[in-house]
Design a protein around this motif. Structure first.
Motif, PDB file in Angstrom:
ATOM      1  N   CYS A 146      -0.970   3.831   8.425  1.00 24.45           N
ATOM      2  CA  CYS A 146       0.121   4.676   8.065  1.00 24.45           C
ATOM      3  C   CYS A 146       0.287   6.033   9.079  1.00 24.45           C
ATOM      4  O   CYS A 146      -0.848   6.786   9.168  1.00 24.45           O
ATOM      5  CB  CYS A 146       0.042   5.340   6.646  1.00 24.45           C
ATOM      6  SG  CYS A 146       1.492   6.483   6.251  1.00 24.45           S
ATOM      7  N   PHE A 158       0.876  -1.162   0.254  1.00 24.88           N
ATOM      8  CA  PHE A 158      -0.048  -0.109   0.159  1.00 24.88           C
ATOM      9  C   PHE A 158       0.886   1.238   0.023  1.00 24.88           C
ATOM     10  O   PHE A 158       1.806   1.312   0.586  1.00 24.88           O
ATOM     11  CB  PHE A 158      -0.794  -0.002   1.099  1.00 24.88           C
ATOM     12  CG  PHE A 158      -1.714  -1.172   1.323  1.00 24.88           C
ATOM     13  CD1 PHE A 158      -2.953  -1.314   0.744  1.00 24.88           C
ATOM     14  CD2 PHE A 158      -1.357  -2.436   2.334  1.00 24.88           C
ATOM     15  CE1 PHE A 158      -3.698  -2.452   0.842  1.00 24.88           C
ATOM     16  CE2 PHE A 158      -2.265  -3.396   2.210  1.00 24.88           C
ATOM     17  CZ  PHE A 158      -3.389  -3.392   1.361  1.00 24.88           C
ATOM     18  N   THR A 159       0.171   2.273  -0.780  1.00 22.97           N
ATOM     19  CA  THR A 159       0.957   3.560  -0.704  1.00 22.97           C
ATOM     20  C   THR A 159       0.092   4.490  -0.102  1.00 22.97           C
ATOM     21  O   THR A 159      -1.148   4.592  -0.732  1.00 22.97           O
ATOM     22  CB  THR A 159       1.570   3.823  -1.957  1.00 22.97           C
ATOM     23  OG1 THR A 159       2.395   2.913  -2.516  1.00 22.97           O
ATOM     24  CG2 THR A 159       2.235   5.264  -2.046  1.00 22.97           C
ATOM     25  N   THR A 160       0.559   5.329   0.718  1.00 22.48           N
ATOM     26  CA  THR A 160      -0.169   6.609   1.319  1.00 22.48           C
ATOM     27  C   THR A 160       0.209   7.985   0.848  1.00 22.48           C
ATOM     28  O   THR A 160       1.446   8.137   1.099  1.00 22.48           O
ATOM     29  CB  THR A 160      -0.387   6.583   2.923  1.00 22.48           C
ATOM     30  OG1 THR A 160      -0.868   5.075   3.216  1.00 22.48           O
ATOM     31  CG2 THR A 160      -1.362   7.258   3.218  1.00 22.48           C
ATOM     32  N   VAL A 187      -4.833   6.587  -0.440  1.00 27.29           N
ATOM     33  CA  VAL A 187      -4.183   5.062  -0.343  1.00 27.29           C
ATOM     34  C   VAL A 187      -4.730   4.428  -1.318  1.00 27.29           C
ATOM     35  O   VAL A 187      -5.668   4.589  -1.959  1.00 27.29           O
ATOM     36  CB  VAL A 187      -4.259   4.593   1.129  1.00 27.29           C
ATOM     37  CG1 VAL A 187      -5.944   4.347   1.311  1.00 27.29           C
ATOM     38  CG2 VAL A 187      -3.581   3.310   1.201  1.00 27.29           C
ATOM     39  N   TRP A 214      -7.133   5.149  -6.107  1.00 33.20           N
ATOM     40  CA  TRP A 214      -6.823   5.712  -4.943  1.00 33.20           C
ATOM     41  C   TRP A 214      -8.098   5.840  -4.118  1.00 33.20           C
ATOM     42  O   TRP A 214      -9.235   6.213  -4.706  1.00 33.20           O
ATOM     43  CB  TRP A 214      -6.381   7.056  -5.271  1.00 33.20           C
ATOM     44  CG  TRP A 214      -5.109   7.038  -5.811  1.00 33.20           C
ATOM     45  CD1 TRP A 214      -4.626   7.295  -7.161  1.00 33.20           C
ATOM     46  CD2 TRP A 214      -3.666   7.003  -4.768  1.00 33.20           C
ATOM     47  NE1 TRP A 214      -3.233   7.185  -7.254  1.00 33.20           N
ATOM     48  CE2 TRP A 214      -2.770   7.048  -6.054  1.00 33.20           C
ATOM     49  CE3 TRP A 214      -3.426   6.647  -3.817  1.00 33.20           C
ATOM     50  CZ2 TRP A 214      -1.317   7.090  -5.642  1.00 33.20           C
ATOM     51  CZ3 TRP A 214      -2.140   6.997  -3.320  1.00 33.20           C
ATOM     52  CH2 TRP A 214      -1.071   6.889  -4.273  1.00 33.20           C
TER      53      TRP A 214
END
Length: 428
Positions: A94, A63-65, A111, A122
């Motif tokens: 996060c 996951f990317t925040t 995210v 997203w």
């Protein structure tokens, strides 16, 4: 239907399934995270979300925040500069506290999920700390007795940088609840108090009574209320009754008296023990002092070396009975003037030396020494022979026995008495 069309339909169906499971070029087919929420306390912010466990199959998911201030999204012509908070992490949350988001600002958080290089859409959420961040209770509560009342001292809630939350919430105030603690555990009615400061004195309390206090932080603009603190309890004080002071005085007096008495007794026993050790009541016999002391008049024993003369010469000790006392009994001159009845004039003087048992039967003892007794016997014998061999005419003028006895008496009186082991009996 011929075999060729059937084969074409099967191939088309396989391509559709492959496209469906693998997704398109933009990765829109990977499901995005669900239930995106923020967990906050004062200025500590954490973004969390949910993800279906079987959505990625056997592939790993990351996951990317990212976040950005909301006002930047209004500029369509300008490229938005998203700030990445967490990049390709496997966690479902996060922490964005370290970015120090402005408490009064509005931010957009987003995210997305990544599966085998494919990205999901997203999932976005707006976040305003002033409106949504939870308010914490006071960081510390201290109670102090003030006579029959209690002083309550509070510490403001702290930010992530350990500063007071009043910097961000100026209208912060506290809701105080206090009550009397019952011995049976039953709940008593709570009294409430609102304060804007960090110190307050609770009024109307009873002396020598236990009270409990808990405090809650409040902010009315967004109707924020914190949790209550853990109850803190303390007993109030008051004036001490005179009988209580008297009992304390008696108790302390008795305590110190026992201590002094015990100390005196311990010193007495110690001195007595030292006296018994250094100066015992049982004195050492004189015949042992002669060998243990350096001099006859000294009471300090001296150590005997292994090669001392006492150990070289003395092999044993023999105890002997006390020797018999010799006595000489001499009759007075008046008894010697006349011969005893039944005694012939020319009878000779008999000398006999007997042991202590025969002298006890005869009743005549000698107290003179051995040498004096022997000399007296010799002189007595010489006088006797001289007078026996004299002329008969001289016997008429002087009785030889009386003369012998008188001379012997005068001679024995002039000799000193010396102890002797023998006993001499003189019989006429």
């Amino acid at each position: 239907m011929s075999a060729a069309p059937r084969h074409s339909l099967a191939l088309l169906h396989g391509l559709l399934l492959l496209f469906f499971f693998c997704g398109g070029a933009d990765g829109s087919e990977v499901p995005p995270p669900q239930n995106v929420i923020t967990k906050t306390l004062n200025t500590n912010y954490t973004l969390s979300w949910d993800w279906a466990p079987g959505a990625a199959g056997t592939h790993a998911v990351t996951f990317t925040t990212q976040y950005v201030p909301r006002y930047q999204l209004k500029f369509k012509k300008k490229k938005t500069n998203w700030i990445t908070a967490c990049n390709q992490t496997s966690h479902r949350s996060c922490d964005i506290t370290r970015f120090n988001l402005h408490y009064l600002g509005i931010f957009v958080l987003r995210v997305r999920a990544t599966v085998d290089g494919q990205h999901s859409e997203w999932a976005q959420k707006e976040f305003c700390p002033d409106k949504e961040a939870a308010l914490g209770p006071p960081s510390n509560v201290t109670l102090a007795p003030a006579g029959s009342d209690l002083d309550v001292v509070l510490t403001d809630p702290l930010t992530s940088n350990n500063t007071s939350m009043r910097e961000h919430v100026p209208n912060l105030y506290y809701h105080v609840q206090y009550w009397e603690r019952q011995a049976d555990g039953q709940a008593s009615p709570h009294k409430q108090l609102r304060i804007n400061t960090t110190m307050v004195t609770l009024p109307g309390l009873k002396a020598w009574t236990w009270y409990c206090v808990r405090v809650q932080s409040r902010y009315d603009f967004y109707s924020k209320t914190s949790d209550f603190t853990v109850p803190h309890c303390m007993q109030t004080e008051g004036s001490i009754p005179w009988w209580n002071i008297f009992l304390y005085f008696l108790g302390s007096l008795l305590f110190f008296f026992l201590i002094v008495l015990g100390t005196i007794y311990a010193l007495f026993r110690c001195c007595k023990t030292m006296k018994d050790v250094l100066n015992p009541s049982d004195q050492m016999p004189s015949h042992l002092k002669k060998y243990l002391c350096s001099s006859p008049g000294s009471d300090i024993p001296r150590l005997l070396t292994p090669d001392s003369e006492s150990e070289l010469l003395c092999e044993g000790v023999t105890i002997c009975p006390t020797p018999a006392v010799l006595e000489i009994h001499i009759p007075p001159a008046e008894e010697l003037a006349a011969p005893p009845s039944g005694l012939e004039p020319n009878s000779s003087v008999r000398h006999s030396r007997q042991d202590s048992s025969s002298s006890g039967d005869s009743g005549v003892y000698s107290s003179g020494g051995g040498s004096s007794g022997s000399s007296a016997l010799k002189q007595l014998s010489a006088v006797h022979h001289n007078h026996v061999g004299s002329d008969d005419s001289f016997k008429g003028l002087l009785d030889p026995e009386r003369l012998n006895l008188r001379e012997m008496t005068a001679h024995l009186k002039s000799q000193p008495e010396v102890a002797d082991e023998g006993i001499v009996d003189v019989c006429v």
